[in-house]
Design a protein around this motif. Structure first.
Motif, PDB file in Angstrom:
ATOM      1  N   ILE A 174     -49.452  30.359 -19.854  1.00  7.86           N
ATOM      2  CA  ILE A 174     -49.241  30.708 -21.265  1.00  7.86           C
ATOM      3  C   ILE A 174     -48.041  31.088 -21.558  1.00  7.86           C
ATOM      4  O   ILE A 174     -47.759  31.685 -22.825  1.00  7.86           O
ATOM      5  N   GLY A 175     -46.990  30.992 -20.882  1.00  5.76           N
ATOM      6  CA  GLY A 175     -45.548  31.404 -21.245  1.00  5.76           C
ATOM      7  C   GLY A 175     -44.687  30.116 -21.358  1.00  5.76           C
ATOM      8  O   GLY A 175     -44.582  29.241 -20.437  1.00  5.76           O
ATOM      9  N   THR A 176     -43.851  30.190 -22.649  1.00  2.00           N
ATOM     10  CA  THR A 176     -42.859  29.021 -22.688  1.00  2.00           C
ATOM     11  C   THR A 176     -41.519  29.950 -22.922  1.00  2.00           C
ATOM     12  O   THR A 176     -41.300  30.865 -23.500  1.00  2.00           O
ATOM     13  N   GLY A 177     -40.394  28.885 -22.720  1.00  2.00           N
ATOM     14  CA  GLY A 177     -39.268  29.335 -23.076  1.00  2.00           C
ATOM     15  C   GLY A 177     -38.687  30.367 -21.857  1.00  2.00           C
ATOM     16  O   GLY A 177     -39.243  30.381 -20.946  1.00  2.00           O
ATOM     17  N   GLY A 178     -37.422  30.995 -22.391  1.00  2.00           N
ATOM     18  CA  GLY A 178     -37.219  32.017 -21.476  1.00  2.00           C
ATOM     19  C   GLY A 178     -36.178  31.447 -20.388  1.00  2.00           C
ATOM     20  O   GLY A 178     -36.140  30.220 -20.403  1.00  2.00           O
ATOM     21  N   GLY A 230     -33.797  49.692 -13.395  1.00  2.76           N
ATOM     22  CA  GLY A 230     -34.094  50.362 -14.722  1.00  2.76           C
ATOM     23  C   GLY A 230     -33.025  49.656 -15.836  1.00  2.76           C
ATOM     24  O   GLY A 230     -33.298  49.303 -16.948  1.00  2.76           O
ATOM     25  N   THR A 231     -31.794  49.606 -15.117  1.00  2.00           N
ATOM     26  CA  THR A 231     -30.551  49.322 -16.115  1.00  2.00           C
ATOM     27  C   THR A 231     -30.774  47.813 -16.506  1.00  2.00           C
ATOM     28  O   THR A 231     -30.729  47.410 -17.579  1.00  2.00           O
ATOM     29  N   ARG A 232     -31.295  47.007 -15.633  1.00  2.00           N
ATOM     30  CA  ARG A 232     -31.492  45.639 -15.804  1.00  2.00           C
ATOM     31  C   ARG A 232     -32.553  45.392 -16.818  1.00  2.00           C
ATOM     32  O   ARG A 232     -32.421  44.469 -17.619  1.00  2.00           O
ATOM     33  N   LEU A 233     -33.433  46.013 -16.616  1.00  2.00           N
ATOM     34  CA  LEU A 233     -34.613  46.120 -17.527  1.00  2.00           C
ATOM     35  C   LEU A 233     -34.438  46.349 -18.974  1.00  2.00           C
ATOM     36  O   LEU A 233     -34.508  45.663 -20.360  1.00  2.00           O
ATOM     37  N   ASP A 290     -35.185  38.738 -27.139  1.00  2.00           N
ATOM     38  CA  ASP A 290     -36.680  38.399 -27.640  1.00  2.00           C
ATOM     39  C   ASP A 290     -37.388  38.005 -26.589  1.00  2.00           C
ATOM     40  O   ASP A 290     -36.906  37.251 -25.664  1.00  2.00           O
ATOM     41  N   GLY A 291     -38.770  38.156 -26.459  1.00  2.00           N
ATOM     42  CA  GLY A 291     -39.520  37.628 -25.366  1.00  2.00           C
ATOM     43  C   GLY A 291     -39.762  38.599 -24.343  1.00  2.00           C
ATOM     44  O   GLY A 291     -39.320  39.992 -24.069  1.00  2.00           O
ATOM     45  N   ALA A 292     -40.679  38.242 -23.589  1.00  2.00           N
ATOM     46  CA  ALA A 292     -41.442  39.120 -22.513  1.00  2.00           C
ATOM     47  C   ALA A 292     -40.737  39.118 -21.271  1.00  2.00           C
ATOM     48  O   ALA A 292     -39.582  38.203 -21.019  1.00  2.00           O
ATOM     49  N   ILE A 293     -40.677  40.106 -20.358  1.00  2.00           N
ATOM     50  CA  ILE A 293     -40.237  40.104 -19.065  1.00  2.00           C
ATOM     51  C   ILE A 293     -41.065  39.918 -17.940  1.00  2.00           C
ATOM     52  O   ILE A 293     -42.165  40.796 -18.062  1.00  2.00           O
ATOM     53  N   VAL A 294     -40.970  39.062 -17.066  1.00  2.00           N
ATOM     54  CA  VAL A 294     -41.931  39.042 -15.865  1.00  2.00           C
ATOM     55  C   VAL A 294     -41.358  39.449 -14.763  1.00  2.00           C
ATOM     56  O   VAL A 294     -40.396  39.176 -14.287  1.00  2.00           O
ATOM     57  N   ARG A 320     -38.463  36.442 -14.496  1.00  2.00           N
ATOM     58  CA  ARG A 320     -38.152  35.634 -15.541  1.00  2.00           C
ATOM     59  C   ARG A 320     -37.901  36.731 -16.985  1.00  2.00           C
ATOM     60  O   ARG A 320     -38.267  37.741 -17.088  1.00  2.00           O
ATOM     61  N   ALA A 321     -37.153  36.081 -18.034  1.00  2.00           N
ATOM     62  CA  ALA A 321     -36.878  36.938 -19.133  1.00  2.00           C
ATOM     63  C   ALA A 321     -37.082  36.175 -20.333  1.00  2.00           C
ATOM     64  O   ALA A 321     -36.768  34.871 -20.133  1.00  2.00           O
ATOM     65  N   GLY A 322     -37.020  36.597 -21.329  1.00  2.00           N
ATOM     66  CA  GLY A 322     -37.012  35.826 -22.537  1.00  2.00           C
ATOM     67  C   GLY A 322     -38.199  35.071 -22.768  1.00  2.00           C
ATOM     68  O   GLY A 322     -38.062  33.692 -23.469  1.00  2.00           O
ATOM     69  N   VAL A 323     -39.281  35.320 -22.301  1.00  2.00           N
ATOM     70  CA  VAL A 323     -40.325  34.392 -22.275  1.00  2.00           C
ATOM     71  C   VAL A 323     -41.555  34.642 -23.428  1.00  2.00           C
ATOM     72  O   VAL A 323     -41.670  35.894 -23.698  1.00  2.00           O
ATOM     73  N   HIS A 324     -41.778  33.713 -24.115  1.00  2.00           N
ATOM     74  CA  HIS A 324     -42.588  33.584 -25.276  1.00  2.00           C
ATOM     75  C   HIS A 324     -44.007  33.297 -24.669  1.00  2.00           C
ATOM     76  O   HIS A 324     -44.322  32.524 -24.337  1.00  2.00           O
ATOM     77  N   LEU A 325     -44.919  34.786 -24.668  1.00  2.00           N
ATOM     78  CA  LEU A 325     -46.253  34.380 -24.220  1.00  2.00           C
ATOM     79  C   LEU A 325     -47.242  34.098 -25.484  1.00  2.00           C
ATOM     80  O   LEU A 325     -47.398  34.566 -26.349  1.00  2.00           O
ATOM     81  N   MET A 326     -48.123  33.317 -25.208  1.00  2.00           N
ATOM     82  CA  MET A 326     -49.293  32.728 -25.839  1.00  2.00           C
ATOM     83  C   MET A 326     -50.474  32.677 -25.285  1.00  2.00           C
ATOM     84  O   MET A 326     -51.030  31.642 -24.850  1.00  2.00           O
ATOM     85  N   PRO A 327     -51.195  34.000 -25.248  1.00  2.00           N
ATOM     86  CA  PRO A 327     -52.586  33.954 -24.592  1.00  2.00           C
ATOM     87  C   PRO A 327     -53.561  33.543 -25.295  1.00  2.00           C
ATOM     88  O   PRO A 327     -53.133  33.132 -26.803  1.00  2.00           O
TER      89      PRO A 327
END
Length: 271
Positions: A49-53, A62-65, A72-76, A86-93
Motif C-alpha cells: 500500500i506504499g509507493t515512492g519514498g 529522535g533527531t533523525r525522525l 512529505d510522506g510517511a516514515i516506516v 523507509r521515509a517519504g512513503v506515500h500510503l494508499m490504504p
C-alpha cells in the motif's frame, strides 16, 4: 482515560513513553510545527500500500525522525523502533475501510493501522496532538502532567480501597471463626478485591505511559498492593461446586464483569 487498552496499544504506549527516543522525536516534530505519520512495523502489506519514498535502513534516533518528518510522506520503522526503514512513503490504504477521522493524515493513519495490523502514529501540528492507532483503537497521547495527576488520584483511591479490603477480610475471618460466613460477606470481600484489581490496573497503565517518570508511582503502587489477598484463593474456598479450573475461570469472569454500580465503587476519582 476511558479508552479500552489492548495488548498492542499498551506495548505501543511503552514505546512512546517520556524518555524514549520515539517520544523525543515526536515532541521535536510538534515543536517544529510540522506533522508526521509513522508506521511501527512493516511487511508485504505495508509495502503493497506504499509507493515512492526511499529505503534508508538506519538506526532510529529522535533527531533523525524529526529531520525525515520535514519531507512529505510517511516514515516506516521496525516493530521495536530500533531502525528507520523507509521515509517519504506515500500510503494508499483501502478507502473502503471505515474511519471516523476528518483530516487526511488521520484518516490515512487509521486505515493503515486497520489494514496492516501495525500501530500507526499521527502527529498533528495544527491540533498539537500525537495520536496512536492500534487494534482499532484511537488513543490521543496525554502530556506527563495530566497522566501523573490521574495516577496520583488513582493511588489515593487505591489506598482507601485497600484499607476497606483489609476491613472486609478481617470481618470475614471473624465470621469464619463463628462459622457464620454468608454469601453476602464473601461477595463484599470479592467486591473490594475487584475494585483494588481495577484501580491497580489503571495505575499500571499510567506507569507504562509515564516511562522513566513513573518510577515513584510504581514504588507507591507496589507498597500499596504488597501482601494483598488473592481473589482466586477466596473463590476456591467458597465456590459451591468442586474447585476445578473451569469453575474458577467462570467465577473469575463473572466477577470481572461486575459493573461499577454492582461493585459499589466509582473508579479512579471515586470515594
Amino acid at each position: 482515560m476511558a479508552t479500552a487498552r489492548t495488548h498492542l496499544l499498551t506495548k505501543t504506549l511503552a514505546l512512546l513513553a517520556p524518555g524514549t527516543e520515539l517520544r523525543e522525536g515526536l515532541e521535536r516534530i510538534l515543536q517544529g510545527g510540522t506533522g508526521a505519520l509513522v508506521v511501527l512495523g512493516t511487511d508485504r502489506m505495508v509495502e503493497a500500500i506504499g509507493t515512492g519514498g526511499f529505503d534508508i535502513g538506519i538506526e532510529f534516533t529522535g533527531t533523525r525522525l524529526r529531520e525525515l518528518a520535514k519531507m512529505d510522506g510517511a516514515i516506516v520503522c521496525d516493530r521495536d523502533v530500533t531502525r528507520i526503514l523507509r521515509a517519504g512513503v506515500h500510503l494508499m490504504p483501502d478507502p473502503a475501510i471505515r474511519t471516523e477521522e476528518s483530516g487526511t493524515r488521520h484518516r490515512t493513519a487509521e486505515r493503515v493501522a486497520k489494514q496492516t495490523g501495525f500501530p500507526v502514529v499521527s502527529v498533528s501540528a495544527s491540533m498539537g496532538i500525537i495520536t496512536i492507532y492500534a487494534d482499532g483503537v484511537r488513543y490521543p497521547l496525554e502530556d506527563s502532567q495530566a497522566i501523573m495527576f490521574r495516577a496520583n488520584q488513582a493511588l489515593q483511591t487505591l489506598e482507601r480501597y485497600t484499607h476497606r479490603l483489609d476491613q472486609e477480610f478481617a470481618n470475614l475471618a471473624s465470621l469464619e471463626i463463628e462459622s457464620d460466613v454468608t454469601v453476602r460477606s464473601v461477595a463484599a470481600a470479592l467486591q473490594r478485591l475487584e475494585l483494588v484489581r481495577r484501580i491497580t490496573a489503571e495505575v499500571d497503565q499510567a506507569v507504562v505511559e509515564l516511562g522513566t517518570e513513573g518510577r515513584m508511582v510504581q514504588m507507591q503502587l507496589e507498597e500499596l498492593v504488597l501482601g494483598q489477598p488473592d481473589a482466586d484463593a477466596l473463590l476456591l474456598d467458597y465456590l459451591p461446586v468442586p474447585p476445578d479450573a473451569a469453575a474458577l475461570a467462570q467465577a473469575r469472569e463473572a466477577v470481572a464483569g461486575w459493573t461499577r454500580r454492582e461493585l459499589g465503587g466509582s473508579g479512579g476519582g471515586g470515594p
